[in-house]
Design a protein around this motif. Structure first.
Motif, PDB file in Angstrom:
ATOM      1  N   ASP A   1       0.834  -1.209   0.000  1.00 45.07           N
ATOM      2  CA  ASP A   1       0.000   0.000   0.000  1.00 45.07           C
ATOM      3  C   ASP A   1       0.866   1.255   0.000  1.00 45.07           C
ATOM      4  OD1 ASP A   1      -1.585   2.142   2.011  1.00 45.07           O
ATOM      5  OD2 ASP A   1      -2.741   1.269   0.372  1.00 45.07           O
ATOM      6  N   LYS A   2       1.964   1.218   0.748  1.00 43.05           N
ATOM      7  CA  LYS A   2       2.870   2.355   0.796  1.00 43.05           C
ATOM      8  C   LYS A   2       4.215   1.943   0.202  1.00 43.05           C
ATOM      9  CE  LYS A   2       3.055   5.097   4.427  1.00 43.05           C
ATOM     10  NZ  LYS A   2       3.379   5.629   5.776  1.00 43.05           N
TER      11      LYS A   2
ATOM     12  N   THR B   1       1.240   6.452  -1.018  1.00 42.91           N
ATOM     13  CA  THR B   1       0.317   5.349  -0.820  1.00 42.91           C
ATOM     14  C   THR B   1      -0.398   5.007  -2.132  1.00 42.91           C
ATOM     15  OG1 THR B   1      -1.586   6.730  -0.277  1.00 42.91           O
ATOM     16  CG2 THR B   1      -0.088   6.138   1.530  1.00 42.91           C
ATOM     17  N   ARG B   2      -1.085   3.886  -2.111  1.00 42.83           N
ATOM     18  CA  ARG B   2      -1.822   3.482  -3.304  1.00 42.83           C
ATOM     19  C   ARG B   2      -2.879   4.523  -3.673  1.00 42.83           C
ATOM     20  NH1 ARG B   2      -1.759  -1.267  -5.713  1.00 42.83           N
ATOM     21  NH2 ARG B   2      -0.660  -2.181  -3.939  1.00 42.83           N
ATOM     22  N   ALA B   3      -3.388   5.209  -2.674  1.00 35.66           N
ATOM     23  CA  ALA B   3      -4.394   6.245  -2.921  1.00 35.66           C
ATOM     24  C   ALA B   3      -3.784   7.547  -3.421  1.00 35.66           C
ATOM     25  CB  ALA B   3      -5.179   6.508  -1.635  1.00 35.66           C
ATOM     26  N   GLY B   4      -2.455   7.629  -3.397  1.00 36.02           N
ATOM     27  CA  GLY B   4      -1.787   8.817  -3.913  1.00 36.02           C
ATOM     28  C   GLY B   4      -1.362   9.829  -2.863  1.00 36.02           C
ATOM     29  N   ASN B   5      -1.498   9.483  -1.605  1.00 34.66           N
ATOM     30  CA  ASN B   5      -1.049  10.401  -0.552  1.00 34.66           C
ATOM     31  C   ASN B   5       0.475  10.359  -0.468  1.00 34.66           C
ATOM     32  OD1 ASN B   5      -3.732  11.098   0.364  1.00 34.66           O
ATOM     33  ND2 ASN B   5      -3.843   9.026   1.180  1.00 34.66           N
TER      34      ASN B   5
ATOM     35  N   ASN C   1      -0.187   2.707 -10.437  1.00 31.43           N
ATOM     36  CA  ASN C   1      -0.643   1.455  -9.829  1.00 31.43           C
ATOM     37  C   ASN C   1      -0.831   0.349 -10.863  1.00 31.43           C
ATOM     38  OD1 ASN C   1      -0.690   2.403  -7.145  1.00 31.43           O
ATOM     39  ND2 ASN C   1      -2.726   3.298  -7.438  1.00 31.43           N
TER      40      ASN C   1
END
Length: 117
Positions: free
Chosen positions: A32-33, A52-56, A73
């Protein structure tokens, strides 16, 4: 298990740019990170940036404005764009992955970045 393969290091003059890539394979759900750490001769390994996978993203304060981390991703690839490189950026850069901790449990083999005139 997760395998991380870095590429893109090399020799660059001060003020130049490099883009590092890290390709992850294996248990991708454990990544994830993903981030970059670096270790200069005689110094401790330090965090450069994570995403992170969410882009953070999280970039070391002293590197903000020069270093940018991004992630694709679909390709399981993380990039580190390094601009306006300085002598003190010389180090071995390591890709690191995990779920939440800094650093995570998985490391790449490292890629050498040398800034020299």
């Amino acid at each position: 298990q997760v395998q991380l393969v870095e590429s893109g290091g090399g020799l660059v003059q001060p003020g130049g740019s490099l883009r590092l890539s890290c390709v992850a394979s294996g248990s991708i759900f454990s990544t994830d990170k993903i981030g970059w750490y670096r270790q200069a001769p005689g110094k401790q390994r330090e965090l450069v940036a994570t995403i992170t996978r969410a882009g953070n993203t999280n970039v070391q304060d002293s590197l903000k404005g020069r270093f940018t981390i991004s992630r694709d991703n679909a390709k399981n690839t993380v990039y580190l764009q390094m601009n306006s490189l300085k002598f003190e950026d010389t180090a071995v850069y390591y890709c690191n992955a995990g779920t939440w901790a800094d650093p995570g449990p998985y490391w790449g083999q490292g890629t050498q970045v040398t800034v020299s005139s």
